[in-house]
Design a protein around this motif. Sequence first.
Motif, PDB file in Angstrom:
ATOM      1  N   TYR A 166       0.826  -1.211   0.000  1.00  0.00           N
ATOM      2  CA  TYR A 166       0.000   0.000   0.000  1.00  0.00           C
ATOM      3  C   TYR A 166       0.855   1.253   0.000  1.00  0.00           C
TER       4      TYR A 166
ATOM      5  N   GLU B 299     -10.455   2.795  -5.616  1.00  0.00           N
ATOM      6  CA  GLU B 299     -10.040   1.486  -5.131  1.00  0.00           C
ATOM      7  C   GLU B 299     -10.044   0.453  -6.250  1.00  0.00           C
TER       8      GLU B 299
ATOM      9  N   ARG C 243      -7.317   0.555  -0.435  1.00  0.00           N
ATOM     10  CA  ARG C 243      -7.923   1.506   0.493  1.00  0.00           C
ATOM     11  C   ARG C 243      -6.859   2.122   1.398  1.00  0.00           C
ATOM     12  N   GLN C 244      -5.924   1.295   1.858  1.00  0.00           N
ATOM     13  CA  GLN C 244      -4.847   1.800   2.699  1.00  0.00           C
ATOM     14  C   GLN C 244      -3.973   2.808   1.949  1.00  0.00           C
TER      15      GLN C 244
ATOM     16  N   SER D  10      -5.696   6.029   1.877  1.00  0.00           N
ATOM     17  CA  SER D  10      -5.701   6.613   3.219  1.00  0.00           C
ATOM     18  C   SER D  10      -4.390   7.334   3.505  1.00  0.00           C
TER      19      SER D  10
ATOM     20  N   ARG E  73      -4.577  10.719   1.955  1.00  0.00           N
ATOM     21  CA  ARG E  73      -5.469  11.601   2.711  1.00  0.00           C
ATOM     22  C   ARG E  73      -4.789  12.058   3.993  1.00  0.00           C
ATOM     23  N   ASP E  74      -4.118  11.134   4.678  1.00  0.00           N
ATOM     24  CA  ASP E  74      -3.453  11.487   5.925  1.00  0.00           C
ATOM     25  C   ASP E  74      -2.317  12.476   5.707  1.00  0.00           C
TER      26      ASP E  74
ATOM     27  N   ASP F 127      -8.466  14.509  -0.632  1.00  0.00           N
ATOM     28  CA  ASP F 127      -9.691  14.575   0.169  1.00  0.00           C
ATOM     29  C   ASP F 127     -10.681  13.569  -0.396  1.00  0.00           C
ATOM     30  N   ALA F 128     -11.389  12.889   0.493  1.00  0.00           N
ATOM     31  CA  ALA F 128     -12.438  11.965   0.059  1.00  0.00           C
ATOM     32  C   ALA F 128     -13.774  12.690   0.038  1.00  0.00           C
TER      33      ALA F 128
ATOM     34  N   VAL G  52     -11.963  10.025  -4.422  1.00  0.00           N
ATOM     35  CA  VAL G  52     -10.866  10.714  -3.758  1.00  0.00           C
ATOM     36  C   VAL G  52     -10.245  11.689  -4.755  1.00  0.00           C
TER      37      VAL G  52
ATOM     38  N   ALA H 111      -7.523  15.450   9.283  1.00  0.00           N
ATOM     39  CA  ALA H 111      -7.790  14.019   9.224  1.00  0.00           C
ATOM     40  C   ALA H 111      -6.891  13.263  10.196  1.00  0.00           C
TER      41      ALA H 111
ATOM     42  N   THR I  29      -2.688  13.114  10.578  1.00  0.00           N
ATOM     43  CA  THR I  29      -2.010  14.329  10.140  1.00  0.00           C
ATOM     44  C   THR I  29      -1.327  14.998  11.327  1.00  0.00           C
TER      45      THR I  29
END
Length: 267
Positions: free
Chosen positions: A12, A37, A52-53, A56, A59-60, A65-66, A72, A212, A215
Amino acid sequence: MAKSDDDRRPKYQRIADSVREAIEAGEYGPGDRLPGENDLMNTYGVARMTARQALSVLRDEGLADARKGAGVFVRDFRPVRRRGIDRLAHDRWGNGQFIWSADVGDRALEVDGITVAEETPTERVGAVLGLTGDEAVCVRRRRFVLDGKPVLFARSYLPMSLVAGSAVTEEDTGPGGTYARLAELGHEPVHFREEVRSRMPSKDEAAQLEIAPGTPVILIYRTAFTADGSAVEVNEMTLDAASYVLEYDFDSGTTASAPSPQKRPCG
C-alpha cells in the motif's frame, strides 16, 4: 541479492508513493479525481484493503480529500507559505500591516474564536516572561481560517502589568496588531526567537483544525524581546502541517548580535 528498501515497503505504501509522484509531476492537478479502489486493484493486482490503505496514506498526508459517493480528489487547498522572517519585519507591523499579510496575500482570511482574558500564567510562561509572585498575564486566543480551512490556532501571553488598559486587551488590537501596540507602550519588540517542533495532534487540536486522523501538527513557540532583552510576549502556535510550507530567507555572514534574553525561551 538483497531486496531494495522499496521492495521491503508494504504494497500500500508503494502504491501511495506512485500516486504521490504522479501528483507531484502534474499528472493530477488540484481538484482532479484520483484512481479509486477498483482502479488501483486492477492496476497493481492488489486486494481492496490494500488499495484503500494506499488512498488513506494520501489523505493522511493532506494530499487528497475523500468526497462521499464521488471518490478521492487531489486537495485543491494551496498550502500557506509562512515567511518566517519577512512577516516579523518592523516595516510591516510598524506601518500598520497585519503580519499575516506576508503569508496570505489577497486570499480570504478569517480570524475566529477570539478571546482575551486575564489569567495566572503556567510556570513555564511565567519563567519566560520573568514574572514573579501572583503577576497575571493577558492571554489572547484565536483561530485562523484561510479560504474556509482552519490552518492555525494561537495563544499569546503578555505581562498584564505592561498591557493593562491598552488595545492589547481588546479583541481588535488595531493596525499593526499587538507588536505595534507594544511599541506605543514603550516596549517595542526588536528581536524574536522561534522554536519549531512537530507531533501528532491531541483530539481537541484535531477538532479545532479539522484535520484528518494521522495528520501531524507543527508547534511554533515564539518569544518577543525588547532592546534590553526583556521578554514581552510568548506566542504558542499550533499549525496543520499539511497546510504549511515554512520558508526562511536570509543572508549568510557572521553571527548576528541579539539582545541577551533575561529568561530562557518557552519550549
